[in-house]
Design an enzyme around this catalytic site. Structure first.
Site, PDB file in Angstrom:
ATOM      1  N   SER A   1       0.838  -1.187   0.000  1.00 16.02           N
ATOM      2  CA  SER A   1       0.000   0.000   0.000  1.00 16.02           C
ATOM      3  C   SER A   1       0.883   1.252   0.000  1.00 16.02           C
ATOM      4  CB  SER A   1      -0.949  -0.043   1.203  1.00 16.02           C
ATOM      5  OG  SER A   1      -1.936   0.952   1.131  1.00 16.02           O
TER       6      SER A   1
ATOM      7  N   ASP B   1      -8.794  -6.293  -4.910  1.00 17.73           N
ATOM      8  CA  ASP B   1      -8.383  -5.023  -4.319  1.00 17.73           C
ATOM      9  C   ASP B   1      -8.877  -3.897  -5.224  1.00 17.73           C
ATOM     10  OD1 ASP B   1      -7.164  -2.814  -3.236  1.00 17.73           O
ATOM     11  OD2 ASP B   1      -5.125  -3.620  -3.296  1.00 17.73           O
TER      12      ASP B   1
ATOM     13  N   HIS C   1      -8.140  -5.162  -0.403  1.00 14.94           N
ATOM     14  CA  HIS C   1      -6.839  -4.534  -0.164  1.00 14.94           C
ATOM     15  C   HIS C   1      -6.111  -5.149   1.028  1.00 14.94           C
ATOM     16  CE1 HIS C   1      -3.784  -1.500  -0.472  1.00 14.94           C
ATOM     17  NE2 HIS C   1      -4.046  -0.999   0.728  1.00 14.94           N
TER      18      HIS C   1
END
Length: 392
Positions: free
Chosen positions: A154, A333, A366
């Site tokens: 991320s 995601d 995610h």
């Protein structure tokens, strides 16, 4: 025997010039290390954290009597450790807390050395590039001239990418997981809604809530609830919660003979399981995370866009990169979709860089980058075994 973690703090007296034009005359960085640095210092791996994580990547903390502290496991403990994909029997792994955070490094919750008071809202704006420069100063202090790899998921993946751009001679490999070269407008929008929840909380006081002996907990709760929705996939939410109602003491559960609820709406009512879960996550987050830190870090996410200085060309922005890359994405995601990872892969290939790409069919959204998935972990393990270790 679990991996034992110990937090260290380095004070850096050299000024850090920030992209905003502000200067930190000195600052502290909290970090942890796992494994042993080899004699030629060629086996160092830097782990960069995402929004609400810290330097505590792996292992557990122990009390003075030697007992393991409850719930003290590092946030990527399933990835980093002895015999794990990033094997601390072979690599010297460094977990670092970014400046501007609230877990030990200089940030809004620490003292401003010039005033002797808590920084609060006066802590300067920081960017991904600023974090990388501060991390480089930490490596200088540790005597590490080059990293075997820099890795993150991320926002941490953005830092790994920026490392390869800012210090091309100091990085041999970059591992970028569930990330992108910049945020989409939708992602910026989610961040802005979360920030508005915080700054419009009556207890925010323009960011100087500590001076008023209060915290903007309501705003933080909502910000976390918004964020958490985006971290999960629709499939996972439906599987874990569906449309299930909470079983209240006065609940009438015979749907075939009558309504399940009296439909007496209340702003405090929690009827669905998903509502209960989100409120729990929000309440927990509001007790340990700092509001000013949330504002700073989400802005750093928004600002990251290395292609902007190159006319929007990511290929040109990555032109000086020398590192080899492993890029990993997850099919469900939707916040950092696989298409965004493929943009990075294409730009690297156009620059004739070595790139391995794994697109994992995982249901978790995610958050998959933090969870156990055999295919994902096997891909990371294979890369470190065949590529990173091979060069040592």
């Amino acid at each position: 025997m679990p991996l034992i973690a110990e937090t260290k703090t380095l004070r850096i007296s050299e000024p850090l010039a920030l992209q905003s034009g502000a200067v930190l005359p000195s600052y502290e960085i909290a970090y942890e290390t796992y494994g042993e640095l080899c004699a030629d210092k060629s086996n160092a791996v830097l782990i960069c954290h995402a929004l609400n994580a810290s330097h505590h990547v792996a292992g557990v903390y122990v009390e003075e009597d030697g007992t393991v502290r409850a719930k003290s496991e590092g946030w990527w403990d399933n990835m980093v450790g002895p015999g794990k994909p990033v094997d601390t029997d072979r690599f010297f792994v460094i977990g670092v807390n970014n400046i501007g955070s609230c877990f030990g490094s200089s940030g809004p919750t620490t003292l401003n050395p010039e005033t002797g008071r808590m920084w609060g809202a006066d802590f300067p704006v920081v960017t991904v590039e600023d974090w990388v420069n501060a991390q480089a100063a930490l490596l200088d202090a540790l005597g590490i001239a080059q990293l075997a790899a820099v890795m993150g998921g991320s926002l941490g993946g953005m830092q790994a990418t920026s490392w390869a751009m800012q210090y091309p001679d100091r990085v041999r490999h970059a591992v970028v997981v569930a990330s992108a070269a910049n945020l989409t407008a939708e992602n910026i929008a989610f961040n802005e809604v979360a920030r508005r929840a915080i700054v419009t909380d009556p207890d925010f006081h323009e960011g100087h809530y500590h001076a008023h002996d209060t915290l903007p907990r309501r705003g933080l709760r909502i910000a976390r609830m918004i964020g958490h929705i985006t971290y999960l996939s629709d499939d996972v939410m439906n599987e874990k919660f569906g449309r299930r109602l909470r079983q209240l003491a006065n609940d009438v559960t015979q749907a075939s003979t009558g309504p399940e609820r009296d439909f007496q709406f209340s702003t405090q009512a929690v009827e669905f399981e998903i509502e209960s879960y989100l409120r729990y996550q929000g309440d927990k987050f509001a007790e340990y995370f700092d509001a000013n830190t949330y504002l700073l870090i989400t802005r750093a996410l928004d600002y990251f866009d290395p292609a902007k200085s190159y006319g929007g060309s990511l290929t040109a922005a990555l032109g000086q990169v020398k590192a080899s890359f492993l890029v990993v994405s997850f099919t469900t995601d939707w916040r950092f979709a696989p298409s965004r990872s493929r943009e990075l892969v294409r730009a690297l290939l156009h620059n004739q860089r070595r790139v391995s790409y794994a697109e994992i069919d995982a249901p978790h959204g995610h958050d998959a980058f933090l969870l156990d998935d055999g295919r994902y972990h096997s891909a990371v393990r294979a890369y470190f075994d065949k590529e990173v270790s091979h060069e040592r």
